[in-house]
Design a protein around this motif. Sequence first.
Motif, PDB file in Angstrom:
ATOM      1  N   ASN A 124      50.215 102.431  71.164  1.00 50.24           N
ATOM      2  CA  ASN A 124      50.718 101.190  70.583  1.00 50.24           C
ATOM      3  C   ASN A 124      51.954 100.643  71.287  1.00 50.24           C
ATOM      4  O   ASN A 124      52.478  99.614  70.905  1.00 50.24           O
ATOM      5  N   GLN A 125      52.443 101.363  72.291  1.00 45.63           N
ATOM      6  CA  GLN A 125      53.629 100.882  73.005  1.00 45.63           C
ATOM      7  C   GLN A 125      53.327 100.501  74.455  1.00 45.63           C
ATOM      8  O   GLN A 125      54.220 100.512  75.296  1.00 45.63           O
ATOM      9  N   ALA A 126      52.077 100.192  74.750  1.00 43.61           N
ATOM     10  CA  ALA A 126      51.721  99.854  76.141  1.00 43.61           C
ATOM     11  C   ALA A 126      52.119  98.419  76.443  1.00 43.61           C
ATOM     12  O   ALA A 126      51.421  97.487  76.078  1.00 43.61           O
TER      13      ALA A 126
ATOM     14  N   ALA B 145      52.894 119.484  63.498  1.00 47.04           N
ATOM     15  CA  ALA B 145      52.372 118.840  64.704  1.00 47.04           C
ATOM     16  C   ALA B 145      53.330 119.025  65.879  1.00 47.04           C
ATOM     17  O   ALA B 145      52.915 119.318  66.993  1.00 47.04           O
ATOM     18  N   GLN B 146      54.647 118.867  65.629  1.00 40.80           N
ATOM     19  CA  GLN B 146      55.610 119.038  66.724  1.00 40.80           C
ATOM     20  C   GLN B 146      55.557 120.458  67.264  1.00 40.80           C
ATOM     21  O   GLN B 146      55.562 120.679  68.480  1.00 40.80           O
ATOM     22  N   LEU B 147      55.481 121.430  66.355  1.00 41.59           N
ATOM     23  CA  LEU B 147      55.460 122.828  66.782  1.00 41.59           C
ATOM     24  C   LEU B 147      54.193 123.121  67.581  1.00 41.59           C
ATOM     25  O   LEU B 147      54.222 123.805  68.608  1.00 41.59           O
TER      26      LEU B 147
ATOM     27  N   CYS C  85      67.886 120.386  67.464  1.00 41.12           N
ATOM     28  CA  CYS C  85      66.667 119.830  66.868  1.00 41.12           C
ATOM     29  C   CYS C  85      66.045 120.843  65.935  1.00 41.12           C
ATOM     30  O   CYS C  85      66.409 122.007  65.950  1.00 41.12           O
ATOM     31  N   ASP C  86      65.079 120.373  65.149  1.00 42.15           N
ATOM     32  CA  ASP C  86      64.243 121.359  64.492  1.00 42.15           C
ATOM     33  C   ASP C  86      62.791 120.953  64.706  1.00 42.15           C
ATOM     34  O   ASP C  86      62.438 119.783  64.585  1.00 42.15           O
ATOM     35  N   PHE C  87      61.997 121.933  65.126  1.00 41.39           N
ATOM     36  CA  PHE C  87      60.586 121.651  65.393  1.00 41.39           C
ATOM     37  C   PHE C  87      59.727 122.211  64.275  1.00 41.39           C
ATOM     38  O   PHE C  87      58.679 122.797  64.501  1.00 41.39           O
TER      39      PHE C  87
ATOM     40  N   PRO D 173      56.340 105.963  67.596  1.00 37.03           N
ATOM     41  CA  PRO D 173      57.703 105.755  68.085  1.00 37.03           C
ATOM     42  C   PRO D 173      58.694 106.658  67.347  1.00 37.03           C
ATOM     43  O   PRO D 173      58.648 106.749  66.121  1.00 37.03           O
ATOM     44  N   GLY D 174      59.561 107.299  68.108  1.00 36.77           N
ATOM     45  CA  GLY D 174      60.594 108.131  67.498  1.00 36.77           C
ATOM     46  C   GLY D 174      60.084 109.441  66.945  1.00 36.77           C
ATOM     47  O   GLY D 174      60.813 110.169  66.273  1.00 36.77           O
ATOM     48  N   SER D 175      58.818 109.777  67.236  1.00 37.77           N
ATOM     49  CA  SER D 175      58.287 111.031  66.691  1.00 37.77           C
ATOM     50  C   SER D 175      58.697 112.214  67.561  1.00 37.77           C
ATOM     51  O   SER D 175      58.303 113.346  67.302  1.00 37.77           O
ATOM     52  N   GLY D 176      59.490 111.943  68.578  1.00 37.24           N
ATOM     53  CA  GLY D 176      60.075 113.045  69.339  1.00 37.24           C
ATOM     54  C   GLY D 176      59.309 113.415  70.596  1.00 37.24           C
ATOM     55  O   GLY D 176      59.433 114.534  71.094  1.00 37.24           O
ATOM     56  N   LYS D 177      58.580 112.469  71.140  1.00 37.02           N
ATOM     57  CA  LYS D 177      57.791 112.737  72.353  1.00 37.02           C
ATOM     58  C   LYS D 177      58.716 113.181  73.495  1.00 37.02           C
ATOM     59  O   LYS D 177      58.476 114.216  74.110  1.00 37.02           O
ATOM     60  N   THR D 178      59.778 112.419  73.739  1.00 36.29           N
ATOM     61  CA  THR D 178      60.674 112.763  74.843  1.00 36.29           C
ATOM     62  C   THR D 178      61.431 114.052  74.521  1.00 36.29           C
ATOM     63  O   THR D 178      61.612 114.906  75.383  1.00 36.29           O
ATOM     64  N   THR D 179      61.837 114.184  73.264  1.00 35.03           N
ATOM     65  CA  THR D 179      62.547 115.397  72.849  1.00 35.03           C
ATOM     66  C   THR D 179      61.658 116.625  73.059  1.00 35.03           C
ATOM     67  O   THR D 179      62.104 117.655  73.568  1.00 35.03           O
ATOM     68  N   LEU D 180      60.402 116.484  72.672  1.00 33.17           N
ATOM     69  CA  LEU D 180      59.447 117.595  72.836  1.00 33.17           C
ATOM     70  C   LEU D 180      59.255 117.965  74.302  1.00 33.17           C
ATOM     71  O   LEU D 180      59.243 119.144  74.671  1.00 33.17           O
TER      72      LEU D 180
ATOM     73  N   THR E 246      60.727  99.163  66.529  1.00 34.36           N
ATOM     74  CA  THR E 246      60.787 100.622  66.303  1.00 34.36           C
ATOM     75  C   THR E 246      61.972 101.269  67.019  1.00 34.36           C
ATOM     76  O   THR E 246      62.009 102.482  67.158  1.00 34.36           O
ATOM     77  N   ARG E 247      62.948 100.467  67.468  1.00 30.35           N
ATOM     78  CA  ARG E 247      64.140 101.037  68.121  1.00 30.35           C
ATOM     79  C   ARG E 247      65.209 101.517  67.144  1.00 30.35           C
ATOM     80  O   ARG E 247      65.896 102.484  67.411  1.00 30.35           O
ATOM     81  N   PRO E 248      65.420 100.836  65.979  1.00 31.30           N
ATOM     82  CA  PRO E 248      66.586 101.214  65.170  1.00 31.30           C
ATOM     83  C   PRO E 248      66.351 102.448  64.311  1.00 31.30           C
ATOM     84  O   PRO E 248      65.231 102.686  63.847  1.00 31.30           O
TER      85      PRO E 248
ATOM     86  N   SER F 280      57.940 109.764  62.286  1.00 32.34           N
ATOM     87  CA  SER F 280      59.062 109.341  63.127  1.00 32.34           C
ATOM     88  C   SER F 280      60.335 110.033  62.665  1.00 32.34           C
ATOM     89  O   SER F 280      60.644 110.054  61.482  1.00 32.34           O
ATOM     90  N   ARG F 281      61.044 110.595  63.624  1.00 32.10           N
ATOM     91  CA  ARG F 281      62.348 111.194  63.310  1.00 32.10           C
ATOM     92  C   ARG F 281      63.451 110.164  63.447  1.00 32.10           C
ATOM     93  O   ARG F 281      64.609 110.447  63.243  1.00 32.10           O
ATOM     94  N   ARG F 282      63.078 108.972  63.903  1.00 29.97           N
ATOM     95  CA  ARG F 282      64.090 107.957  64.200  1.00 29.97           C
ATOM     96  C   ARG F 282      64.455 107.155  62.947  1.00 29.97           C
ATOM     97  O   ARG F 282      65.612 106.934  62.666  1.00 29.97           O
ATOM     98  N   PHE F 283      63.426 106.673  62.226  1.00 34.47           N
ATOM     99  CA  PHE F 283      63.733 105.704  61.167  1.00 34.47           C
ATOM    100  C   PHE F 283      63.126 106.094  59.819  1.00 34.47           C
ATOM    101  O   PHE F 283      62.331 107.032  59.721  1.00 34.47           O
TER     102      PHE F 283
HETATM  103  N1  LIG Z   1      62.529 117.912  66.504  1.00 33.13           N
HETATM  104  C1  LIG Z   1      63.505 117.039  66.299  1.00 33.13           C
HETATM  105  N2  LIG Z   1      64.576 117.411  65.560  1.00 33.13           N
HETATM  106  C2  LIG Z   1      65.597 116.550  65.335  1.00 33.13           C
HETATM  107  N3  LIG Z   1      65.653 115.304  65.812  1.00 33.13           N
HETATM  108  C3  LIG Z   1      64.623 114.887  66.555  1.00 33.13           C
HETATM  109  C4  LIG Z   1      63.497 115.722  66.837  1.00 33.13           C
HETATM  110  N4  LIG Z   1      62.622 115.033  67.582  1.00 33.13           N
HETATM  111  C5  LIG Z   1      63.185 113.827  67.772  1.00 33.13           C
HETATM  112  N5  LIG Z   1      64.375 113.736  67.158  1.00 33.13           N
HETATM  113  C6  LIG Z   1      65.284 112.559  67.161  1.00 33.13           C
HETATM  114  O1  LIG Z   1      64.512 111.389  66.902  1.00 33.13           O
HETATM  115  C7  LIG Z   1      64.896 110.314  67.748  1.00 33.13           C
HETATM  116  C8  LIG Z   1      63.708 109.859  68.581  1.00 33.13           C
HETATM  117  O2  LIG Z   1      63.306 110.906  69.462  1.00 33.13           O
HETATM  118  P1  LIG Z   1      62.632 110.620  70.880  1.00 33.13           P
HETATM  119  O3  LIG Z   1      63.446 109.613  71.648  1.00 33.13           O
HETATM  120  O4  LIG Z   1      62.344 111.919  71.512  1.00 33.13           O
HETATM  121  O5  LIG Z   1      61.302 109.945  70.389  1.00 33.13           O
HETATM  122  P2  LIG Z   1      60.147 109.295  71.264  1.00 33.13           P
HETATM  123  O6  LIG Z   1      58.865 109.677  70.596  1.00 33.13           O
HETATM  124  O7  LIG Z   1      60.275 109.653  72.705  1.00 33.13           O
HETATM  125  O8  LIG Z   1      60.465 107.764  71.034  1.00 33.13           O
HETATM  126  P3  LIG Z   1      59.744 106.488  71.701  1.00 33.13           P
HETATM  127  O9  LIG Z   1      58.294 106.615  71.414  1.00 33.13           O
HETATM  128  O10 LIG Z   1      60.343 105.330  71.018  1.00 33.13           O
HETATM  129  O11 LIG Z   1      60.056 106.540  73.161  1.00 33.13           O
HETATM  130  C9  LIG Z   1      66.044 110.826  68.601  1.00 33.13           C
HETATM  131  O12 LIG Z   1      67.252 110.425  67.999  1.00 33.13           O
HETATM  132  C10 LIG Z   1      65.874 112.334  68.549  1.00 33.13           C
HETATM  133  O13 LIG Z   1      67.096 113.015  68.706  1.00 33.13           O
END
Ligand SMILES: Nc1ncnc2c1ncn2[C@@H]1O[C@H](COP(=O)(O)OP(=O)(O)OP(=O)(O)O)[C@@H](O)[C@H]1O
Length: 640
Positions: free
Chosen positions: A267-269, A27-29, A21-23, A44-51, A604-606, A294-297
């Motif tokens: 927004n995902q409740a 905001a992520q950092l 990953c890159d942080f 969604p996809g902003s990396g909450k679980t990754t963080l 917000t899944r794809p 969002s890092r997802r889409f």
């Molecule tokens: N810092 C990062 N660097 C690179 N990729 C990232 C980073 N953070 C998230 N991603 C990528 O973005 C996608 C979404 O990340 P993640 O599942 O952590 O988001 P989320 O906020 O938990 O999503 P949701 O809100 O939908 O549950 C994943 O494919 C993940 O690998």
Amino acid sequence: MPLPFPIERSDVAEVESLLGCDFGSDAQLRALCHEDSVDIQAAPGSGKTTLLVAKLAILARKWTSRSQGVCVLSHTNVARQEVEARLAKDAHGRRLLGHPHFIGTFQAFAHQYLALPFLRGSGREPRFIDDGHFAAAIRARPKAWHINNYLQNHPATADTLLTTLRFEGPDLTVGCEATLPQAGTPTGRAFRALKSAMADDGYFRFQDMFAYASRAIRDVPGLIDVVRNRFPCVFIDEMQDTDTLQHAFVTSIFGDETVVQRFGDQNQAIFHDVVDADAVTGFPRAGYIDLVQSRRFGTHIARAASTITVRAPQEIQGTVREPEKRHTIFAFEQGAIGQVLPAFGDLLFEEYPDGFPRGFVAKAVAGRKTGAGQNMPRHLGDYWPPFAAGHAGSQASFSNLADYARRAQMLLTEACDCAPAADAIWDGLLALAHRGNIAHGTPRLTKRGLLAALDAADPAAGLALRLVAHRLCFSVDSGDADAWPQTAQEIENALRLLMLAPPPQAFADFLAWVPDGAAAAVVGRSRQNIVRHVSDDRSVEIALSTIHGVKGETHSATLVLSTPSRRMFDLKEAIGPLTGTGDARRRERQTVARQLTLVFVGMTRPSQLLCLAMPLDHLEANEIAALEGNGWRVHTLRAG
Ligand SMILES: Nc1ncnc2c1ncn2[C@@H]1O[C@H](COP(=O)(O)OP(=O)(O)OP(=O)(O)O)[C@@H](O)[C@H]1O
């Protein structure tokens, strides 16, 4: 009080290379390095679980205490499993999966650290803590005349009243999800006595554990200090789905001296009525960190999703990707509903002309998997009649071990991957262990915990169980009728070592052989939720699921299928916001907001391609023009 260790730039660099990953984003950092209590509102996809996983991986590297641990609380087991699975990939992270740390649901925490010790201390041994078991047992139990009479006179709510009887609060007041007769009346007293008798026999509902936990906090001096001292830092995942009961529980336990970091997205409740929950949980509280990127889409999905952020309007930023895929709305005439999934499959072939990339996932999701009604489409099955609603969850659960074994072998042949097959076998063995009451009421008996207990009791038994699991996975013969008695005996011999009493009937029933006829259908059904679309020499699999079932997931391509609820169709409601037409105030209505929130989670899944499917007559000509103006392709599917 801050985290026990500071998080340095070098720690971040280490997990960046570990997790790929890159942080770099501010905001992520900031969220990753934050050391005090804070809320993180994450799009969604902003990396909450990754963080969260990155943060835990850093803590795991520095953690030395054997008596204090990190606590990660989530609303669902799916969220817990996601965090555990990601941590398990890292040798240091794996340390957080066992003592002295805790990763699990609020309910499991209340149970393990407060309710269970309290119940045992007061001489009550739970046999089952499970809403399903409780419901079955209370329905079957002979009841007092007053109760039978009352139930007969209230047929519409009788079953709800009976099966949802629960203890509430530290006084263990009896309540339920229907109207319970007053405590002072003979009928009211009879219901309360019934609940008490169920508890005496060891049957509890999940919610009862919160009541016992609050009783324990009230009655056992010093208990709260022990728990606070044990967990100096607490992370709460999926905060938006935390209900008021869970929130009250957490705030009563963890005080100012504990670092509490809460991650979520308002927004995902979608899990329960959280209408006023924000007001109670105060999420996100002042000073929160807002992750909007969002890092997802890419930008198209981000723009579309932003229009339906109902609870907390948010301008989500996408990650710029050029060129965007052809995001499509399939508008079908009523007789053409069967063309929707094939049209989506064809689009996938067109959008990926050179083949699908590694790890490609395509899913079709809907808000509703069952239901009646006169207006089509009513549910997912209308788009794909073989759809088996009972298997729409991410994990199948069966009523006997033989079906788990068959499912494992099916996974092995079809997915050519041992890991899901082994998981299926261990899911079955753990379900069996629960029925043997080996868990002693613990809701989370893990494979590791079970094997450690067996190894400690007799290493030969631990080895025997591992070998049986291996055989069930890899040797087709071990799961057939002839071999089953031997297989079952070996499993029972091993597990008996951990049982305090002879195995209950439920254990024997679960272990008994179930003939192939019944099970073949069970195994086949999981395939019914995967559509295999074939054209010329190409094929693609599209998995069908509910939107609830894909929460937190990332797909390559997602098709959101319109379904109704309370006489309104979810995608029809989304068209106003998506096109900027219609009455903007309509979305403020609770029922509409609920539909839009569900659509938001689906949309917000794809990561690459977003498609929607809805009846053509739900779209006006000006709306189609507006959608096309916003970059959507509208593809009409005609009947005949
Ligand atoms: N810092 C990062 N660097 C690179 N990729 C990232 C980073 N953070 C998230 N991603 C990528 O973005 C996608 C979404 O990340 P993640 O599942 O952590 O988001 P989320 O906020 O938990 O999503 P949701 O809100 O939908 O549950 C994943 O494919 C993940 O690998």
